[in-house]
Design an enzyme around this catalytic site. Structure first.
Site, PDB file in Angstrom:
ATOM      1  N   LYS A  16     122.867  77.604  43.290  1.00 59.95           N
ATOM      2  CA  LYS A  16     121.759  77.160  44.156  1.00 59.95           C
ATOM      3  C   LYS A  16     122.161  75.906  44.929  1.00 59.95           C
ATOM      4  O   LYS A  16     121.983  75.822  46.140  1.00 59.95           O
ATOM      5  CB  LYS A  16     120.487  76.898  43.319  1.00 59.95           C
ATOM      6  CG  LYS A  16     120.023  78.115  42.530  1.00 59.95           C
ATOM      7  CD  LYS A  16     118.766  77.849  41.739  1.00 59.95           C
ATOM      8  CE  LYS A  16     118.907  76.815  40.631  1.00 59.95           C
ATOM      9  NZ  LYS A  16     119.786  77.216  39.506  1.00 59.95           N
ATOM     10  N   ARG A  91     109.499  76.084  38.672  1.00 59.33           N
ATOM     11  CA  ARG A  91     110.259  76.650  37.564  1.00 59.33           C
ATOM     12  C   ARG A  91     109.334  77.281  36.536  1.00 59.33           C
ATOM     13  O   ARG A  91     109.807  77.807  35.530  1.00 59.33           O
ATOM     14  CB  ARG A  91     111.032  75.514  36.882  1.00 59.33           C
ATOM     15  CG  ARG A  91     112.508  75.521  37.180  1.00 59.33           C
ATOM     16  CD  ARG A  91     113.097  74.343  36.455  1.00 59.33           C
ATOM     17  NE  ARG A  91     114.465  74.531  36.163  1.00 59.33           N
ATOM     18  CZ  ARG A  91     115.447  73.994  36.883  1.00 59.33           C
ATOM     19  NH1 ARG A  91     115.180  73.286  37.960  1.00 59.33           N
ATOM     20  NH2 ARG A  91     116.686  74.170  36.518  1.00 59.33           N
ATOM     21  N   ARG A 130     132.357  73.163  35.885  1.00 60.00           N
ATOM     22  CA  ARG A 130     131.708  72.407  36.969  1.00 60.00           C
ATOM     23  C   ARG A 130     132.009  70.912  36.854  1.00 60.00           C
ATOM     24  O   ARG A 130     131.977  70.325  35.778  1.00 60.00           O
ATOM     25  CB  ARG A 130     130.191  72.601  36.926  1.00 60.00           C
ATOM     26  CG  ARG A 130     129.506  71.687  37.945  1.00 60.00           C
ATOM     27  CD  ARG A 130     128.103  72.079  38.254  1.00 60.00           C
ATOM     28  NE  ARG A 130     127.212  72.096  37.115  1.00 60.00           N
ATOM     29  CZ  ARG A 130     125.964  72.503  37.192  1.00 60.00           C
ATOM     30  NH1 ARG A 130     125.464  72.934  38.335  1.00 60.00           N
ATOM     31  NH2 ARG A 130     125.205  72.495  36.118  1.00 60.00           N
ATOM     32  N   ARG A 163     128.518  67.080  34.001  1.00 55.07           N
ATOM     33  CA  ARG A 163     127.121  66.722  33.747  1.00 55.07           C
ATOM     34  C   ARG A 163     126.824  66.746  32.257  1.00 55.07           C
ATOM     35  O   ARG A 163     127.353  67.566  31.524  1.00 55.07           O
ATOM     36  CB  ARG A 163     126.208  67.740  34.459  1.00 55.07           C
ATOM     37  CG  ARG A 163     125.683  67.234  35.770  1.00 55.07           C
ATOM     38  CD  ARG A 163     125.018  68.295  36.592  1.00 55.07           C
ATOM     39  NE  ARG A 163     123.942  69.025  35.926  1.00 55.07           N
ATOM     40  CZ  ARG A 163     123.170  69.914  36.540  1.00 55.07           C
ATOM     41  NH1 ARG A 163     123.347  70.161  37.826  1.00 55.07           N
ATOM     42  NH2 ARG A 163     122.221  70.547  35.901  1.00 55.07           N
ATOM     43  N   ARG A 174     119.347  76.074  28.170  1.00 57.00           N
ATOM     44  CA  ARG A 174     118.831  76.147  29.550  1.00 57.00           C
ATOM     45  C   ARG A 174     118.662  77.600  29.981  1.00 57.00           C
ATOM     46  O   ARG A 174     117.697  77.941  30.675  1.00 57.00           O
ATOM     47  CB  ARG A 174     119.770  75.399  30.508  1.00 57.00           C
ATOM     48  CG  ARG A 174     119.678  73.886  30.333  1.00 57.00           C
ATOM     49  CD  ARG A 174     120.830  73.160  30.980  1.00 57.00           C
ATOM     50  NE  ARG A 174     120.898  73.368  32.402  1.00 57.00           N
ATOM     51  CZ  ARG A 174     121.980  73.136  33.146  1.00 57.00           C
ATOM     52  NH1 ARG A 174     123.082  72.698  32.558  1.00 57.00           N
ATOM     53  NH2 ARG A 174     121.951  73.330  34.433  1.00 57.00           N
TER      54      ARG A 174
HETATM   55  P1  AP5 Z   1     125.875  75.064  41.288  1.00 67.61           P
HETATM   56  O1  AP5 Z   1     125.763  75.280  42.762  1.00 67.61           O
HETATM   57  O2  AP5 Z   1     126.004  73.672  40.775  1.00 67.61           O
HETATM   58  O3  AP5 Z   1     124.702  75.856  40.511  1.00 67.61           O
HETATM   59  P2  AP5 Z   1     123.140  75.580  40.426  1.00 67.61           P
HETATM   60  O4  AP5 Z   1     122.479  76.922  40.510  1.00 67.61           O
HETATM   61  O5  AP5 Z   1     122.714  74.544  41.419  1.00 67.61           O
HETATM   62  O6  AP5 Z   1     123.078  75.052  38.937  1.00 67.61           O
HETATM   63  P3  AP5 Z   1     122.275  73.866  38.255  1.00 67.61           P
HETATM   64  O7  AP5 Z   1     122.876  73.743  36.865  1.00 67.61           O
HETATM   65  O8  AP5 Z   1     122.282  72.632  39.079  1.00 67.61           O
HETATM   66  O9  AP5 Z   1     120.882  74.460  38.183  1.00 67.61           O
HETATM   67  P4  AP5 Z   1     119.801  74.176  37.171  1.00 67.61           P
HETATM   68  O10 AP5 Z   1     118.702  74.925  37.815  1.00 67.61           O
HETATM   69  O11 AP5 Z   1     120.048  74.516  35.757  1.00 67.61           O
HETATM   70  O12 AP5 Z   1     119.776  72.579  37.098  1.00 67.61           O
HETATM   71  P5  AP5 Z   1     118.920  71.473  37.826  1.00 67.61           P
HETATM   72  O13 AP5 Z   1     119.829  70.401  38.240  1.00 67.61           O
HETATM   73  O14 AP5 Z   1     117.991  72.077  38.838  1.00 67.61           O
HETATM   74  O15 AP5 Z   1     127.117  75.954  40.790  1.00 67.61           O
HETATM   75  C1  AP5 Z   1     127.531  75.942  39.422  1.00 67.61           C
HETATM   76  C2  AP5 Z   1     129.085  75.971  39.338  1.00 67.61           C
HETATM   77  O16 AP5 Z   1     129.554  77.249  39.808  1.00 67.61           O
HETATM   78  C3  AP5 Z   1     129.777  74.913  40.227  1.00 67.61           C
HETATM   79  O17 AP5 Z   1     130.903  74.439  39.559  1.00 67.61           O
HETATM   80  C4  AP5 Z   1     130.155  75.703  41.528  1.00 67.61           C
HETATM   81  O18 AP5 Z   1     131.304  75.145  42.126  1.00 67.61           O
HETATM   82  C5  AP5 Z   1     130.395  77.096  40.970  1.00 67.61           C
HETATM   83  N1  AP5 Z   1     129.993  78.155  41.901  1.00 67.61           N
HETATM   84  C6  AP5 Z   1     128.882  78.169  42.711  1.00 67.61           C
HETATM   85  N2  AP5 Z   1     128.796  79.332  43.380  1.00 67.61           N
HETATM   86  C7  AP5 Z   1     129.873  80.084  42.988  1.00 67.61           C
HETATM   87  C8  AP5 Z   1     130.333  81.404  43.303  1.00 67.61           C
HETATM   88  N3  AP5 Z   1     129.671  82.190  44.182  1.00 67.61           N
HETATM   89  N4  AP5 Z   1     131.449  81.855  42.679  1.00 67.61           N
HETATM   90  C9  AP5 Z   1     132.115  81.066  41.784  1.00 67.61           C
HETATM   91  N5  AP5 Z   1     131.713  79.798  41.441  1.00 67.61           N
HETATM   92  C10 AP5 Z   1     130.628  79.334  42.028  1.00 67.61           C
HETATM   93  O19 AP5 Z   1     117.976  70.961  36.622  1.00 67.61           O
HETATM   94  C11 AP5 Z   1     118.485  70.200  35.549  1.00 67.61           C
HETATM   95  C12 AP5 Z   1     117.378  69.863  34.564  1.00 67.61           C
HETATM   96  O20 AP5 Z   1     116.323  69.099  35.206  1.00 67.61           O
HETATM   97  C13 AP5 Z   1     116.622  71.070  33.947  1.00 67.61           C
HETATM   98  O21 AP5 Z   1     117.312  71.604  32.844  1.00 67.61           O
HETATM   99  C14 AP5 Z   1     115.282  70.402  33.556  1.00 67.61           C
HETATM  100  O22 AP5 Z   1     115.395  69.662  32.372  1.00 67.61           O
HETATM  101  C15 AP5 Z   1     115.031  69.442  34.699  1.00 67.61           C
HETATM  102  N6  AP5 Z   1     114.224  70.039  35.783  1.00 67.61           N
HETATM  103  C16 AP5 Z   1     114.647  70.277  37.051  1.00 67.61           C
HETATM  104  N7  AP5 Z   1     113.659  70.836  37.792  1.00 67.61           N
HETATM  105  C17 AP5 Z   1     112.585  70.953  36.969  1.00 67.61           C
HETATM  106  C18 AP5 Z   1     111.265  71.467  37.132  1.00 67.61           C
HETATM  107  N8  AP5 Z   1     110.844  71.988  38.296  1.00 67.61           N
HETATM  108  N9  AP5 Z   1     110.428  71.446  36.076  1.00 67.61           N
HETATM  109  C19 AP5 Z   1     110.821  70.933  34.900  1.00 67.61           C
HETATM  110  N10 AP5 Z   1     112.056  70.440  34.659  1.00 67.61           N
HETATM  111  C20 AP5 Z   1     112.943  70.439  35.691  1.00 67.61           C
END
Ligand code: AP5
Length: 224
Positions: A16, A91, A130, A163, A174
């Site tokens: 994402k 979410r 990552r 991270r 997660r």
């Molecule tokens: P990346 O692009 O970093 O993936 P992502 O989908 O953004 O993953 P996140 O881990 O950031 O998502 P998340 O939803 O768990 O975490 P968030 O920060 O929102 O890609 C991942 C890896 O793969 C990278 O190394 C990239 O290079 C590689 N890659 C990408 N595309 C690729 C491809 N096509 N092929 C190969 N490799 C590829 O949330 C973190 C925490 O915050 C949550 O756990 C929660 O505690 C809290 N939180 C956030 N939002 C909320 C909410 N709305 N409500 C409650 N708690 C929340």
């Protein structure tokens, strides 16, 4: 031209953030990422960060009432009035209801929910490789998207780190939270005719091309 209001859905590690960075450039829209906002709040030790930290470290969601107000405020900011890319919110169903209500109140509507689909075993592989810049937040992968110089960000040479919540045990939590609390949003947006699905196992460039083409079509349809 009407607003382009996009939300990104998908499991942790679906790509994402990777796609959002490219779409932000394509469409010149503000990128609102709850994970990035919460990590910054934790680092700055604000009240929001203090409330969120323990949940994030365990891979749980922070409570709806902690995050919802912050996001509704962000999408009403002047720079998001012509559209936005929202990553990580909603979410849960209550968050989605709050977003719908907040948008309705301002006579706005979502353009599409972009779902990037990736199986769990691929998520685990991606998270272990990552790395993220401490300064720019730019995301890399040791194998799939390595930086030009080991351990350094291509943009400004800042340090790359893993991270806190990318440890395998936390990633498993997660994923469980995603399947339990976030996956119901797929039906929620499908029923509203807003869901667009993308195969996240393709290369980042292929996924990007596909999403960009779909958004271009949506805009054309909107103009007709
Ligand atoms: P990346 O692009 O970093 O993936 P992502 O989908 O953004 O993953 P996140 O881990 O950031 O998502 P998340 O939803 O768990 O975490 P968030 O920060 O929102 O890609 C991942 C890896 O793969 C990278 O190394 C990239 O290079 C590689 N890659 C990408 N595309 C690729 C491809 N096509 N092929 C190969 N490799 C590829 O949330 C973190 C925490 O915050 C949550 O756990 C929660 O505690 C809290 N939180 C956030 N939002 C909320 C909410 N709305 N409500 C409650 N708690 C929340």
């Amino acid at each position: 031209m009407s607003e382009l209001n996009l939300i990104l859905l998908g499991p942790p590690g679906a790509g994402k953030g990777t796609q959002a960075e490219r779409l932000t450039d394509d469409f010149n829209l503000p990128y609102i990422a709850t994970g990035n906002m919460l990590r910054a709040a934790v680092q700055e030790e604000t009240e929001l960060g203090r409330q969120a930290k323990a949940y994030m470290d365990e891979g749980k969601l922070v409570p709806d009432d902690v995050i919802t107000g912050v996001i509704l405020e962000a999408i009403e900011n002047a720079d998001a009035r012509d559209g936005f890319i929202l990553d990580g919110f909603p979410r849960t169903i209550p968050q989605a209801d709050a977003l719908a209500e907040g948008m309705r109140a301002h006579d706005r509507e979502l353009t599409a929910a972009i779902l990037i689909e990736v199986p769990d075993d691929e998520v685990l592989r991606r998270m272990s490789g990552r790395r993220v810049s401490v300064k720019t937040g730019r995301v890399y992968h040791l194998e799939y998207d390595p930086p030009k110089h080991e351990g350094r960000c291509d943009v400004d040479g800042s340090r790359l780190v893993q991270r806190n919540d990318d440890k395998p045990e936390t990633v498993k939590n997660r994923l469980a939270v995603y399947h339990d609390q976030t996956e119901p949003l797929i039906n929620y947006y499908e029923e509203q005719g807003l869901l667009r699905r993308f195969d996240g196992t393709r290369s980042p460039t292929e996924v990007h091309d596909h999403i960009r083409a779909t958004i271009a079509t949506l805009r054309l349809e909107d103009e007709l």
